[in-house]
Design a protein around this motif. Structure first.
Motif, PDB file in Angstrom:
ATOM      1  N   GLN A 130      -4.233   2.518   7.821  1.00 37.14           N
ATOM      2  CA  GLN A 130      -3.962   4.182   7.865  1.00 37.14           C
ATOM      3  C   GLN A 130      -3.464   4.445   6.320  1.00 37.14           C
ATOM      4  N   LEU A 131      -2.953   3.011   6.197  1.00 38.05           N
ATOM      5  CA  LEU A 131      -2.172   3.832   4.932  1.00 38.05           C
ATOM      6  C   LEU A 131      -3.463   3.378   3.368  1.00 38.05           C
ATOM      7  N   ARG A 132      -4.525   2.413   3.824  1.00 37.92           N
ATOM      8  CA  ARG A 132      -5.340   2.206   2.524  1.00 37.92           C
ATOM      9  C   ARG A 132      -6.346   3.399   3.116  1.00 37.92           C
ATOM     10  N   ARG A 133      -6.285   4.672   4.357  1.00 39.45           N
ATOM     11  CA  ARG A 133      -6.760   6.015   4.258  1.00 39.45           C
ATOM     12  C   ARG A 133      -6.390   6.230   3.207  1.00 39.45           C
ATOM     13  N   ARG A 134      -4.931   7.195   3.322  1.00 37.75           N
ATOM     14  CA  ARG A 134      -3.573   7.950   2.842  1.00 37.75           C
ATOM     15  C   ARG A 134      -3.380   7.737   1.109  1.00 37.75           C
ATOM     16  N   LEU A 135      -3.715   6.580   1.096  1.00 38.69           N
ATOM     17  CA  LEU A 135      -3.953   6.147  -0.865  1.00 38.69           C
ATOM     18  C   LEU A 135      -5.091   6.197  -1.145  1.00 38.69           C
ATOM     19  N   ALA A 136      -5.992   6.261  -0.511  1.00 40.52           N
ATOM     20  CA  ALA A 136      -7.488   6.788  -0.970  1.00 40.52           C
ATOM     21  C   ALA A 136      -7.473   8.350  -1.398  1.00 40.52           C
ATOM     22  N   ARG A 137      -7.044   9.142  -0.264  1.00 40.34           N
ATOM     23  CA  ARG A 137      -7.130  10.328  -0.405  1.00 40.34           C
ATOM     24  C   ARG A 137      -5.940  10.849  -1.171  1.00 40.34           C
ATOM     25  N   ALA A 138      -4.850   9.973  -1.590  1.00 39.95           N
ATOM     26  CA  ALA A 138      -4.238  10.667  -2.157  1.00 39.95           C
ATOM     27  C   ALA A 138      -4.224  10.812  -3.725  1.00 39.95           C
ATOM     28  N   VAL A 139      -5.512  10.495  -4.228  1.00 40.36           N
ATOM     29  CA  VAL A 139      -5.991  10.534  -5.646  1.00 40.36           C
ATOM     30  C   VAL A 139      -6.440  11.631  -5.912  1.00 40.36           C
ATOM     31  N   VAL A 175       6.540  14.478  -3.516  1.00 42.13           N
ATOM     32  CA  VAL A 175       6.806  14.020  -2.414  1.00 42.13           C
ATOM     33  C   VAL A 175       8.401  13.778  -1.550  1.00 42.13           C
ATOM     34  N   PRO A 176       8.766  14.554  -0.775  1.00 36.79           N
ATOM     35  CA  PRO A 176      10.219  14.697  -0.016  1.00 36.79           C
ATOM     36  C   PRO A 176      10.919  14.174   0.175  1.00 36.79           C
ATOM     37  N   ASP A 177      11.477  13.308   0.557  1.00 40.05           N
ATOM     38  CA  ASP A 177      12.771  12.539   1.126  1.00 40.05           C
ATOM     39  C   ASP A 177      11.810  12.030   2.676  1.00 40.05           C
ATOM     40  N   GLU A 178      10.815  13.359   3.509  1.00 40.45           N
ATOM     41  CA  GLU A 178      11.004  13.207   4.425  1.00 40.45           C
ATOM     42  C   GLU A 178       9.886  12.533   4.727  1.00 40.45           C
ATOM     43  N   ALA A 179       8.728  13.250   3.656  1.00 42.86           N
ATOM     44  CA  ALA A 179       7.486  12.514   3.758  1.00 42.86           C
ATOM     45  C   ALA A 179       7.320  10.934   3.218  1.00 42.86           C
ATOM     46  N   ARG A 180       8.323  10.631   1.928  1.00 40.82           N
ATOM     47  CA  ARG A 180       8.729   9.613   1.555  1.00 40.82           C
ATOM     48  C   ARG A 180       8.638   8.396   2.996  1.00 40.82           C
ATOM     49  N   ARG A 226       0.424  -1.402   0.167  1.00 38.84           N
ATOM     50  CA  ARG A 226       0.040  -0.028   0.298  1.00 38.84           C
ATOM     51  C   ARG A 226       0.887   0.843  -0.170  1.00 38.84           C
ATOM     52  N   ALA A 227       1.911   0.928   1.148  1.00 41.10           N
ATOM     53  CA  ALA A 227       2.807   2.648   0.398  1.00 41.10           C
ATOM     54  C   ALA A 227       3.642   2.673  -0.465  1.00 41.10           C
ATOM     55  N   ASP A 228       4.011   1.715  -1.107  1.00 39.71           N
ATOM     56  CA  ASP A 228       4.232   1.476  -3.285  1.00 39.71           C
ATOM     57  C   ASP A 228       2.602   2.247  -3.975  1.00 39.71           C
ATOM     58  N   ALA A 229       2.033   2.223  -3.474  1.00 37.71           N
ATOM     59  CA  ALA A 229       1.126   2.104  -4.452  1.00 37.71           C
ATOM     60  C   ALA A 229       0.981   3.886  -4.320  1.00 37.71           C
ATOM     61  N   LEU A 230       0.219   4.281  -2.871  1.00 35.80           N
ATOM     62  CA  LEU A 230       0.745   5.521  -2.994  1.00 35.80           C
ATOM     63  C   LEU A 230       1.487   6.143  -2.777  1.00 35.80           C
ATOM     64  N   LEU A 231       2.579   5.930  -3.476  1.00 41.96           N
ATOM     65  CA  LEU A 231       3.404   6.601  -3.381  1.00 41.96           C
ATOM     66  C   LEU A 231       3.973   7.235  -5.346  1.00 41.96           C
ATOM     67  N   ILE A 232       3.566   5.020  -6.210  1.00 45.89           N
ATOM     68  CA  ILE A 232       2.783   5.560  -7.655  1.00 45.89           C
ATOM     69  C   ILE A 232       1.835   6.776  -7.304  1.00 45.89           C
ATOM     70  N   VAL A 233       0.842   6.705  -6.374  1.00 49.47           N
ATOM     71  CA  VAL A 233      -0.853   7.743  -6.933  1.00 49.47           C
ATOM     72  C   VAL A 233       0.313   8.673  -7.225  1.00 49.47           C
ATOM     73  N   LEU A 234       1.600   8.825  -5.643  1.00 49.56           N
ATOM     74  CA  LEU A 234       1.386  11.077  -6.197  1.00 49.56           C
ATOM     75  C   LEU A 234       2.176  11.219  -6.980  1.00 49.56           C
ATOM     76  N   GLU A 235       3.194   9.794  -7.402  1.00 43.07           N
ATOM     77  CA  GLU A 235       4.317   9.924  -8.702  1.00 43.07           C
ATOM     78  C   GLU A 235       3.059  10.777 -10.059  1.00 43.07           C
ATOM     79  N   GLN A 236       2.272   9.533 -10.640  1.00 40.95           N
ATOM     80  CA  GLN A 236       1.479   9.641 -11.806  1.00 40.95           C
ATOM     81  C   GLN A 236       1.127  11.073 -11.471  1.00 40.95           C
ATOM     82  N   ARG A 237       0.676  11.404 -10.518  1.00 45.45           N
ATOM     83  CA  ARG A 237      -0.266  12.773 -10.184  1.00 45.45           C
ATOM     84  C   ARG A 237       0.375  13.724 -10.202  1.00 45.45           C
TER      85      ARG A 237
END
Length: 120
Positions: A99-108, A83-88, A68-79
């Motif tokens: 929590q990652l599922r909720r963050r992934l949904a918000r990342a969209v 994503v600064p290193d600290e946030a990564r 889920r963390a990888d998917a979240l980073l992919i969504v942010l990158e695609q959009r």
């Protein structure tokens, strides 16, 4: 929610990630059918990165925080969201899959990476 091939074709990357995000949803079958149809109609050079085995494996890794963390980073990158290193680090060190599922949904729809971390 994406339910048709036409909707899926508009943004294949987000549609693929919607399938990952909604893996627990009863609607996942409709999303998967739509993305599958859209990918079959897409030239291989465009669809290949989206059909990559590693990304599919992450989608199957339900309950795995790192997927889920990888998917979240992919969504942010695609959009195009920076994503600064600290946030990564904050994203990849999070071990709570829910929590990652909720963050992934918000990342969209997030305008910035900070929007991903805001809990309602």
């Amino acid at each position: 929610m994406i339910h048709t091939t036409t909707e899926a074709r508009k943004d294949l990357a987000l549609t693929t990630l919607a399938a990952i995000t909604h893996a627990d949803s009863p609607d996942v079958a409709a999303i998967l059918k739509a993305v599958s149809s859209a990918l079959r109609e897409t030239p291989e050079q465009l669809s290949c990165p989206l059909a990559d085995e590693e990304i599919r494996d992450e989608g199957r890794a339900e309950g795995r925080a790192e997927g889920r963390a990888d998917a979240l980073l992919i969504v942010l990158e695609q959009r195009g969201v920076a994503v600064p290193d600290e946030a990564r680090d904050r994203i990849t060190r999070c071990g709570d899959p829910e929590q990652l599922r909720r963050r992934l949904a918000r990342a969209v729809t997030a305008a910035s990476v900070e929007d991903v971390f805001v809990e309602p």
